[in-house]
Motif scaffolding. Structure first.
Motif, PDB file in Angstrom:
ATOM      1  N   ASN B  64       0.888  -1.200   0.027  1.00  0.00           N
ATOM      2  CA  ASN B  64       0.030   0.136   0.096  1.00  0.00           C
ATOM      3  C   ASN B  64       0.794   1.300  -0.080  1.00  0.00           C
ATOM      4  O   ASN B  64       1.446   1.513   1.126  1.00  0.00           O
ATOM      5  CB  ASN B  64      -0.811   0.045   1.268  1.00  0.00           C
ATOM      6  N   THR B  65       0.996   1.881  -1.019  1.00  0.00           N
ATOM      7  CA  THR B  65       1.916   2.772  -1.154  1.00  0.00           C
ATOM      8  C   THR B  65       1.488   4.293  -0.344  1.00  0.00           C
ATOM      9  O   THR B  65       2.119   5.026  -0.137  1.00  0.00           O
ATOM     10  CB  THR B  65       2.293   3.461  -2.691  1.00  0.00           C
ATOM     11  N   PHE B  67       0.471   4.274   2.838  1.00  0.00           N
ATOM     12  CA  PHE B  67       0.929   4.131   4.175  1.00  0.00           C
ATOM     13  C   PHE B  67       2.644   4.254   4.030  1.00  0.00           C
ATOM     14  O   PHE B  67       3.263   4.485   5.006  1.00  0.00           O
ATOM     15  CB  PHE B  67       0.664   2.730   4.620  1.00  0.00           C
ATOM     16  N   LEU B  68       2.999   3.845   2.983  1.00  0.00           N
ATOM     17  CA  LEU B  68       4.543   3.908   2.721  1.00  0.00           C
ATOM     18  C   LEU B  68       4.959   5.396   2.904  1.00  0.00           C
ATOM     19  O   LEU B  68       6.082   5.712   3.221  1.00  0.00           O
ATOM     20  CB  LEU B  68       4.827   3.563   1.324  1.00  0.00           C
TER      21      LEU B  68
END
Lengths: 166, 446
Positions: B64-65, B67-68
């Motif tokens: 999941n980018t 939350f990255l």
């Protein structure tokens, strides 16, 4: 023995972050690069689960808790860990293992072209929960010592202030 | 026993556990596991939902980018906080504004806003400002109440002004992008900080003794030195923040990528100002790892909670209940605001986001409410709750670092006008949704 875990975790975390730092400038190229970041970040927090438990930095709603005597706090944690944390870890491991095994067997790849294999990061989920489980058991042992009136047996070297994050 | 009843009991049990002080993440997990077992035993819940659990963990949390972006922005903020940049910012802008009556207060609002944007963490902003600015304002005979109020007021804006951690987490629960939320929160955030500054100036105009100018003898720098120092200290961080936000708004970079660049930029700035040390990087890395783990641990556990709760029909129950509040859309908005405000007094935003937002969002969707607008209102509301005496978190942070002559009652009384100003801002945003939606549409993010 269980002291090794968080130490390893810190080591891993620091290394991972440094690594991310190096990745950051060039992270815009292929899905593979982005996925390396994702995996590292997954690694950070999956190892971090056990680490933050060890260092007592979980978020609590503590306006009542903070004013309770040591023993009552220990009781709350002891009962809580026993009926929620340990079963949760067991459930998580039980849920995850078959899917990880499948992932390895199929040699599952990322859905993006140029992506990375999926199995290792999924394995990390299991590893993370195993570490958390071990740490939870260690916490239980520590809490028993506190409840038996021998907190001196288990002095926590490095209890950080509860973290406030907003 | 009907499933809905079980769902209600589940929520009640969860609240009891969480209020006992047991860690939030494990409270989610424990409640869920017990009621999952009960559900399976009574046949209401299928055991197969656990399979969805793993998929969600991997898909929503790891792969999941959005939350990255968390570790990057936290790292960026931690570097700003620990590198001493704040100190130089404050002394320079203080010198710049000092000759003006109320100038120090305006400087605090300005630096507070900047730090709020840079760190995105209220505790960091308030503590840094409390350590640096409060003693200075006390020394220059500022009214203690005004001094404390201006610090908690502007420091708390960290929740609202993008890039903020709160907004990234909120974006997880609503079907809009982080970019949209950032764009939506920008005008209200800057607006609030202007309102604070104007308030300080007006107060200084009518009651000069509360906010005196810095005496001439204390101003040692020549105008030229001052100009150079300003260029050197103020412009680069501002530039960095705008570069980060701009690249998100103009669609040049995903939030995580922009965050990564911001983090490197912050380290670069620290290097350039020679505030670099290995320990600083290590500290920043550690707090990044801690915060990321905390957020994700709660997410892992609450995912399970939500699955079980939904299986029991709890979500539908809450949605029905929220959409049936009289007054339709406005009834819901006002009720939601009141609930979040009351919760915000005692809980941190994380708990609120994870507990309340998933319950609110389906109702907001059903009532056709603009979710960006709704989320920004929630964020302003949390701000207000954060400085509400006697239990707002920002007040505790400031108390912990305030010099002894600033009494706790000063902090509490000082926070009140700023709370009122925030309320005023909230009403403005509520009445004029374009304050939020204008930029979102301007950047074509929708």
């Amino acid at each position: 023995m269980w002291l090794v875990i968080p130490t390893v975790a810190i080591g891993a975390i620091t290394v991972l972050l440094r690594y991310i730092g190096r990745q950051m400038g060039t992270a815009l190229t292929t899905p593979g690069y982005t996925e390396i970041q994702l995996y590292l970040y997954g690694g950070i927090f999956l190892f971090g689960f056990a680490y933050i438990l060890k260092h007592q930095i979980n978020v609590r709603v503590d306006f009542w808790f903070a004013h309770q005597p040591q023993r009552r706090k220990a009781w709350i944690d002891f009962v809580g860990h026993l009926i929620s944390l340990v079963p949760f870890c067991l459930l998580a491991i039980w849920v995850s293992v078959p899917q990880v095994v499948t992932s390895w067997r199929l040699n599952e790849q990322s859905t993006d072209a140029g992506g990375l294999p999926r199995a290792p990061i999924k394995t990390l989920i299991v590893v993370g929960f195993i570490l958390l489980l071990i740490q939870a058991v260690a916490e239980l042992v520590r809490l028993i010592a506190v409840l038996k009136g021998r907190p001196d047996l288990v002095d926590l070297e490095e209890v950080e202030e509860p973290l406030r994050i907003e | 026993m009907s499933l809905e009843l079980l769902a209600i009991i589940m929520f009640a049990v969860f609240l009891v556990i969480i209020l006992s002080g047991y860690p939030v993440a494990f409270s989610f997990a424990g409640t869920a596991i017990v009621f999952f077992a009960i559900g399976v035993a009574t046949g209401g819940v299928g055991i197969e939902i656990t399979r969805a659990l793993f998929t969600k963990w991997f898909g929503d949390s790891i792969n999941n980018t959005t939350f990255l972006a968390i570790p990057f922005f936290v790292f960026m903020g931690a570097v700003f906080e620990k590198s001493g940049l704040a100190e130089r910012l404050l002394s320079t802008i203080g010198m710049l504004m000092g000759p003006l009556r109320g100038g120090m207060a305006v400087a605090v609002v300005f630096v507070g806003t900047l730090l709020a944007a840079a760190t995105g963490v209220v505790a960091a902003t308030v503590i840094v400002m409390g350590l640096l600015a409060l003693p200075v304002m006390v020394r220059y005979n500022y009214d203690h109440k005004l001094a404390a109020g201006v610090i908690v007021g502007s420091g708390t804006l960290a929740q609202l002004i993008p890039p903020s951690l709160v907004l990234i987490v909120l974006a997880q629960f609503i079907p809009v992008s982080v970019g949209e939320l950032f764009a939506g929160a920008l005008i209200p955030g800057v607006m609030l900080s202007l309102i604070f500054a104007v308030y300080a100036l007006v107060l200084a105009f009518f009651k000069p003794e509360k906010a005196p100018a810095i005496p001439k003898s204390e101003r040692t720098l020549t105008p030229r030195q001052l100009a150079r120092e300003t260029m050197k200290v103020v412009v680069p961080p501002l530039f960095l923040i705008f570069a980060v936000l701009g690249s998100i708004f103009f669609g040049l970079a995903a939030p995580s990528e922009a965050g990564a660049v911001g983090a490197v930029g912050a380290v670069g700035l620290a290097l350039a100002y020679r505030h670099y040390s290995w320990k600083m990087i290590k500290d920043a890395a550690r707090s990044t790892a801690n915060i990321t783990s905390l957020v994700l641990q709660i997410l892992f556990a609450s995912t399970f909670f939500a699955l079980v709760f939904d299986q029991l029909g709890g979500q539908r129950l809450i949605t029905d209940w929220l959409t049936s509040i009289p007054g339709d859309k406005w009834g819901f908005i006002i009720a939601a605001n009141i609930i979040v405000f009351l919760l915000g007094i005692n809980l941190e935003f994380l708990e609120i986001s994870f507990i309340v937002m998933p319950l609110f969002v389906p109702a907001a969707l059903a009532l056709d409410i603009d979710l960006v607008w709704f989320s920004v209102m929630m964020a302003i509301n949390l701000n207000m709750a954060f400085i509400s005496p006697p239990v707002g978190f920002s007040l505790f942070y400031l108390q912990s670092v305030a010099p002894p002559e600033v009494k706790t009652s000063d902090i509490h009384k000082g926070a009140l006008p700023f709370m009122a100003l925030q309320g005023f801002g909230l009403i403005l945003v509520m009445l004029f949704p374009p304050t939020v939606t204008y930029l979102v549409e301007f950047f074509g993010l929708r």
